[in-house]
Design a protein around this motif. Structure first.
Motif, mmCIF file in Angstrom:
data_model
loop_
_atom_site.group_PDB
_atom_site.id
_atom_site.type_symbol
_atom_site.label_atom_id
_atom_site.label_comp_id
_atom_site.label_asym_id
_atom_site.label_seq_id
_atom_site.Cartn_x
_atom_site.Cartn_y
_atom_site.Cartn_z
ATOM 1 N N ARG A 14 0.837 -1.207 0.000
ATOM 2 C CA ARG A 14 0.000 0.000 0.000
ATOM 3 C C ARG A 14 0.866 1.248 0.000
ATOM 4 O O ARG A 14 0.545 2.240 -0.650
ATOM 5 C CB ARG A 14 -0.924 0.012 1.215
ATOM 6 C CG ARG A 14 -2.047 -0.982 1.033
ATOM 7 C CD ARG A 14 -3.198 -0.772 1.936
ATOM 8 N NE ARG A 14 -3.794 0.529 1.763
ATOM 9 C CZ ARG A 14 -4.434 1.159 2.739
ATOM 10 N NH1 ARG A 14 -4.534 0.633 3.927
ATOM 11 N NH2 ARG A 14 -4.983 2.314 2.518
ATOM 12 N N TYR A 18 0.836 4.029 -2.772
ATOM 13 C CA TYR A 18 0.668 5.435 -2.386
ATOM 14 C C TYR A 18 1.749 6.296 -3.047
ATOM 15 O O TYR A 18 1.459 7.346 -3.624
ATOM 16 C CB TYR A 18 0.735 5.580 -0.859
ATOM 17 C CG TYR A 18 0.895 7.009 -0.402
ATOM 18 C CD1 TYR A 18 -0.206 7.844 -0.264
ATOM 19 C CD2 TYR A 18 2.154 7.539 -0.135
ATOM 20 C CE1 TYR A 18 -0.065 9.165 0.125
ATOM 21 C CE2 TYR A 18 2.308 8.861 0.260
ATOM 22 C CZ TYR A 18 1.201 9.668 0.389
ATOM 23 O OH TYR A 18 1.344 10.969 0.769
ATOM 24 N N PHE A 82 -2.996 3.979 7.417
ATOM 25 C CA PHE A 82 -3.690 4.768 6.416
ATOM 26 C C PHE A 82 -5.046 5.267 6.915
ATOM 27 O O PHE A 82 -5.902 5.632 6.124
ATOM 28 C CB PHE A 82 -3.821 4.020 5.080
ATOM 29 C CG PHE A 82 -2.519 3.893 4.351
ATOM 30 C CD1 PHE A 82 -2.129 4.856 3.453
ATOM 31 C CD2 PHE A 82 -1.675 2.815 4.583
ATOM 32 C CE1 PHE A 82 -0.914 4.752 2.790
ATOM 33 C CE2 PHE A 82 -0.465 2.702 3.937
ATOM 34 C CZ PHE A 82 -0.078 3.680 3.035
ATOM 35 N N ALA A 141 -3.553 10.398 -3.335
ATOM 36 C CA ALA A 141 -2.696 9.203 -3.299
ATOM 37 C C ALA A 141 -3.178 8.209 -2.252
ATOM 38 O O ALA A 141 -3.155 6.996 -2.484
ATOM 39 C CB ALA A 141 -1.244 9.607 -3.035
ATOM 40 N N VAL A 142 -3.628 8.701 -1.105
ATOM 41 C CA VAL A 142 -4.176 7.803 -0.079
ATOM 42 C C VAL A 142 -5.427 7.121 -0.608
ATOM 43 O O VAL A 142 -5.609 5.911 -0.434
ATOM 44 C CB VAL A 142 -4.471 8.563 1.236
ATOM 45 C CG1 VAL A 142 -5.341 7.744 2.163
ATOM 46 C CG2 VAL A 142 -3.172 8.936 1.917
ATOM 47 N N ALA A 145 -4.513 4.443 -2.899
ATOM 48 C CA ALA A 145 -3.863 3.295 -2.263
ATOM 49 C C ALA A 145 -4.866 2.373 -1.575
ATOM 50 O O ALA A 145 -4.484 1.328 -1.059
ATOM 51 C CB ALA A 145 -2.818 3.776 -1.254
#
Length: 161
Positions: A14, A18, A82, A141-142, A145
């Motif tokens: 992940r 990310y 996350f 980006a999070v 991911a």
């Protein structure tokens, strides 16, 4: 099963996903905001390309460092990987670094300068575009991911094989 959901099972994967999404986002953002800097108007094509690659590389290093610091904090504080606390930490660290870096590079070292079209944050003097970059690119980006883990990060406990 989507690629993001497959990667969400392994924290390292992940993190890599990310960073890949962040790298693409930062590259696109750097290229798009060029007219807000004087290099767009005064630089050669080679200088502009080098600047975009240099800045994107720096952005990826900053993304890596902020993610690593936030992951360490998640482990120490028992936050979800996350999860919102970790994401908020990544974004806060990125924004703080951006404010410092823009001030140093524009006002102190004069490594680069804003064009007249760069909107400035009044109380900081920082360009609005780089500030928005570090609010939005990490958030996207999070999201790219995958969903947050529903388990808090554990310490250095042995993992089942």
């Amino acid at each position: 099963m989507t690629v993001a959901s497959a990667f969400s099972r392994w924290p390292v994967c992940r993190a890599v996903l990310y960073l890949m999404v962040a790298a693409i986002g930062h590259l696109l953002w750097e290229a798009d905001q060029l007219p807000l800097y004087t290099i767009w108007w005064d630089g050669t094509t080679r200088e502009i390309v080098v600047a975009v690659m240099h800045c994107t590389g720096g952005d990826v290093l900053i993304s890596t460092a902020t993610l690593l610091i936030a992951a360490i904090m998640a482990g120490l504080c028992g936050w979800h990987l996350f999860g919102w606390r970790m994401v908020a930490t990544v974004i806060a660290l990125g924004v703080a670094y951006t404010i410092l870096s823009e001030w140093l590079n524009v006002a102190v070292w004069r490594s680069w300068s804003y064009s007249l079209s760069m909107p400035l944050v009044p109380w900081l003097g920082t360009g609005l575009s780089p500030l928005l970059q570090w609010l939005l690119v990490p958030a996207v980006a999070v999201a790219g991911a995958g969903r947050p883990s529903h388990r808090p990060v554990r310490g250095l406990e042995p993992q089942p094989v």
